[in-house]
Scaffold this motif. Structure first.
Motif, PDB file in Angstrom:
ATOM      1  N   TYR A  14       3.846   1.573   7.071  1.00 22.10           N
ATOM      2  CA  TYR A  14       4.020   2.903   6.572  1.00 22.10           C
ATOM      3  C   TYR A  14       5.256   3.622   7.142  1.00 22.10           C
ATOM      4  O   TYR A  14       6.039   4.110   6.407  1.00 22.10           O
ATOM      5  N   SER A  29       5.789   2.509   1.949  1.00 20.49           N
ATOM      6  CA  SER A  29       4.721   1.735   1.519  1.00 20.49           C
ATOM      7  C   SER A  29       4.837   0.798   2.796  1.00 20.49           C
ATOM      8  O   SER A  29       5.565   0.225   3.330  1.00 20.49           O
ATOM      9  N   TRP A  53       0.759  -1.163  -0.007  1.00 20.68           N
ATOM     10  CA  TRP A  53      -0.045   0.162   0.073  1.00 20.68           C
ATOM     11  C   TRP A  53       0.957   1.071   0.068  1.00 20.68           C
ATOM     12  O   TRP A  53       1.319   1.657   1.050  1.00 20.68           O
ATOM     13  N   PRO A  54       1.146   1.891  -1.021  1.00 21.39           N
ATOM     14  CA  PRO A  54       1.866   3.038  -1.193  1.00 21.39           C
ATOM     15  C   PRO A  54       1.426   4.187  -0.107  1.00 21.39           C
ATOM     16  O   PRO A  54       0.158   4.455   0.245  1.00 21.39           O
TER      17      PRO A  54
END
Ligand SMILES: [Cu+2]
Length: 759
Positions: free
Chosen positions: A443, A396, A385-386
């Motif tokens: 993240y 990410s 998930w960028p």
């Protein structure tokens, strides 16, 4: 016709009008035939087969291939995207079933299973579909504990010996009133005695559907300048494009087939997931060789599939209203609450699958057949998930990194006639599954990053994640025909399935991330468990089939019971279970969405499928008959006593059919009991009972078929019992940012028209 429908109509139909007229003008040669055919697969009594002939009216007006199974005994459907429902057989769904498309074992590559195998076949591209409800012979599928579904594109046809080349085609289109659905498909092929080239393409597109009666959506949302009407089911639109190019060569004893598939889905929205599919591309290559020898046949296949899948918020989630303003104002700039646009959260999934199968069918004497086979498959998955906004940065989020699942299997199966009126089938299959995944990170790797990303990743990375499972599947079926009008079959099976990569290797307990890992549509969050063991099912089943010699009437009953040890269920995630995680100290809430972790438990399912036909009249006015299908399933977690999730309540489908000349009509009543037995651990939503009336009629001329029908004639508002939680609009990223307790409503009254022309 709405503006959307009009635009779609033009985009779909104009290119078709440019078809070379020369093709249409060709005279049809003698009917094609297949000189070499695949050997017959074993057919248990409760298996059902549907092909172009029998699917006629059902596949006329929709883009959902799994939906074609809605009247198949033993089958129910999990609601998902408008073109990708997930079939369940006897209460077992998704990866618990073996679903083959043109001989390939495909898997969903998405944390929400938005791209299940059957979603790669538009109904128009389907040649035949077989459902093995209950006992599945080992030659039909492994690494699954429930039934199997075998879907194929049409088998190649060649020109008959000495005849001119065969040019065939089919052109079809449909429209549906409720959601402005439009679809068009084209099939064209050219074949000589030894060579064939064909193309098959379909596009299906629909807007959001509208519920019947007075459905009131839970939150006001809308596209800029347009609030969703209150009866519109948010995030239920779709647009799919599927293409298959095939080439085949044959001699008297050999057939080589090459099928290239391409799918492009620019949009499929999900009313029961917190994300929408905003891009899915699949490329597949499938090469097969079938050879006939004195001793039997050999069928070899090699395939490759590449999937690129992208998710983010679709229009009904992107623009939301923080307060019930009632005003159709466009959303304010990013972050300007209360009328705000969601920031967006890209999620990407890439997978590659390579596989090979080899199957030998040996005829041993007049009645005995031996099937020997081997299968190999390597599946690789990356799910990441960028960075976006709102705490989801700077890097990410690696949901699954370097995921790998390797399968290899060998099987042997004997089918024979031990005595007159007795048929037996015995099979054994050994399968190895190796799965693994690489280290992950969230993240952010900074201390204090939201949702215990750092601690969760550290715990996951410290574990040895490679798992090696070995399975033995055993199947036995015994059929007796004591009289011309009665067949009885008994079956017993042991079947094993290794957990999938999402069940084992998703790692984040952050509620936001966990809710993105959900393939049952219940609105909850799920955390993987690398220590999950394979599920082992033992099934006992029988089928009693009373029938007229010509099956003018029949009554068939299939009772079954399955016990599953190590059934992959779920438990509430708490600090006691995962110390240092983002899970709460305790979790006993019963009216909210929750975070769960996959856990091995044990389960028991039992039930009965009943189906039958009763001829009513046959005279100058035509033939009238009554068809009935009744399904009963009960599923319990034996450890906790809880009901299993998404078990279809008692339901019946009664169809009064009428045939005369080329006309084929039906009046159908669907009755579904209330869903009172629900999974407590998941806070599953109860649904009320309902009854629906559908009407349809169709006429077949020599080359033209026209179908017209009305579904949900009384425009009833009803909840889909297996449709999951409605989270189709508004702020879906926060686990309880939406009120809990609304089930996804089914479609209100809808008129459809479909036409197809064969040449
Ligand atoms: Cu997805």
């Amino acid at each position: 016709m709405s503006a959307l429908a009009r635009t779609a109509f033009h985009r779909l139909l104009l290119p078709l009008a440019a078809l070379p007229l020369a093709v249409l003008a060709q005279t049809t040669a003698a009917p094609g035939r297949i000189v070499i055919t695949a050997p017959r697969a074993p057919v248990p009594l409760n298996a059902t087969h549907a092909d172009a002939g029998t699917l006629g009216a059902q596949r006329a007006a929709g883009g959902d291939t799994a939906g074609l199974l809605r009247s198949t005994p033993g089958v129910s459907l999990y609601g998902a995207g408008g073109a990708s429902s997930l079939p369940a057989i006897h209460g077992l769904a998704d990866d618990r079933l073996r679903i083959k498309v043109d001989g390939m074992d495909l898997m969903a590559s998405c944390p929400n299973h938005m791209n299940p195998p059957l979603s790669y076949l538009d109904p128009a591209l389907l040649g035949a579909i077989e459902v093995y409800a209950g006992i599945t012979p080992v030659s039909v599928g492994g690494d699954s504990i429930g039934g199997s579904i075998v879907a194929t594109t049409p088998a190649p046809q060649f020109a008959a010996a000495g005849e001119p080349p065969l040019v065939k085609g089919r052109l079809a289109a449909y429209a549906r009133s409720n959601n402005g659905a439009l679809g068009a498909s084209l099939a064209a092929s050219y074949a000589t005695e030894t060579f064939r080239l064909g193309y098959h393409g379909a596009r299906s597109r629909a807007g959001n559907h509208r519920a019947g009666g007075d459905f009131k959506a839970s939150t006001e949302t809308g596209r800029p300048g347009h609030l969703l009407p209150l009866d519109e089911v948010g995030s239920s639109a779709y647009d799919t494009r599927n293409h298959v190019l095939d080439a085949a060569l044959r001699s008297a004893d050999h057939l080589v087939e090459l099928k290239l598939g391409y799918q492009d889905v620019p949009e499929q929205l999900y009313p029961n997931q917190r994300m929408d599919m905003l891009g899915n591309t699949q490329r597949r290559v499938n090469l097969r060789w079938l050879g006939r020898f004195d001793w039997g046949t050999l069928d070899a296949r090699g395939y490759r599939e590449k999937v690129e899948h992208a998710m983010d918020f679709g229009p009904d989630r992107r623009y939301w209203y923080g307060t019930l303003s009632g005003a159709g104002l466009p959303c304010a700039p990013l972050g300007a609450a209360p009328n705000s646009c969601a920031a967006g959260m890209p999620m990407l999934t890439d997978s590659r699958t390579e596989g090979a199968t080899l199957a030998a069918t040996l005829a041993l004497g007049e009645h005995d057949t031996l099937r020997l086979g081997g299968e190999w498959q390597h599946y690789r998955l990356d799910d990441f998930w960028p960075a976006s906004g709102g705490g989801m940065w700077p890097g990410s989020f690696l949901n699954i990194a370097d995921g790998s699942r390797k399968r290899s299997a060998l099987y042997a199966e004997w089918e024979g006639r031990p005595a007159a009126q007795w048929t037996a089938l015995l099979g054994a299959r050994h399968e190895r599954v190796h799965s693994d995944a690489g280290p992950v990170q969230g993240y952010s790797t900074a201390a204090g990053a939201p949702g215990s990303q750092v601690a969760d990743a550290a715990r996951f990375n410290a574990q040895d994640r490679a798992r090696r499972d070995g399975h033995w599947d055993l199947t036995a079926l015994l059929r007796h025909q004591p009289a011309d009008s009665l067949d009885i079959e008994f079956g017993v099976a042991r079947k094993v399935r290794a957990p999938n990569l999402y069940e084992r290797y998703t790692w984040s307990t952050w509620a936001m991330a966990a809710t993105m890992n959900n393939f049952v549509g219940d609105g909850n969050g799920y955390v993987g468990n690398p220590d999950l063991r394979p599920e082992t099912a033992h099934t006992l089943s029988a089928t009693f089939d009373w029938h007229a010699a010509d099956r003018r009437w029949f009554l068939r009953a299939t009772p079954y019971i399955t016990r599953v040890s190590d059934y992959v269920d779920a438990e509430r995630c708490t600090q006691a279970l995962l110390p240092g995680s983002a899970c709460p100290a305790t979790s006993t809430v019963s009216d909210q969405f929750v975070v769960l972790r996959y856990a091995n438990q044990s389960a028991r399912l039992y039930g009965i499928d009943l189906s039958g036909r009763l001829p009513l009249a046959d005279g100058a006015a035509g033939r009238f008959a009554l068809d009935a299908v009744v399904n009963l399933t009960d599923g319990k977690n034996r450890r906790t006593g809880d009901a299993l999730y998404n078990i279809m309540p008692l339901n019946a489908r009664l169809t009064l059919t009428h045939k005369t000349g080329g006309w084929d009509s039906a009046l159908e009543v669907v009755l579904v009991a209330a869903k009172d037995e629900v999974s407590g651990v998941r806070n599953e939503i109860r649904t009320a009972g309902h009854g629906l009336v559908n009407l349809r009629t169709g006429h077949q001329w020599q080359r033209l078929r026209v179908d017209i029908g009305i579904d949900n004639l009384m425009d009833r508002l009803y909840a889909l019992p297996l449709g999951g939680a409605y989270v189709g609009q508004g702020r879906t990223m926060s686990i309880n940012g939406l009120p809990w307790g609304t089930a996804v409503p089914g479609m209100g009254r809808s008129v459809h028209v479909a036409a197809s022309l064969t040449f």
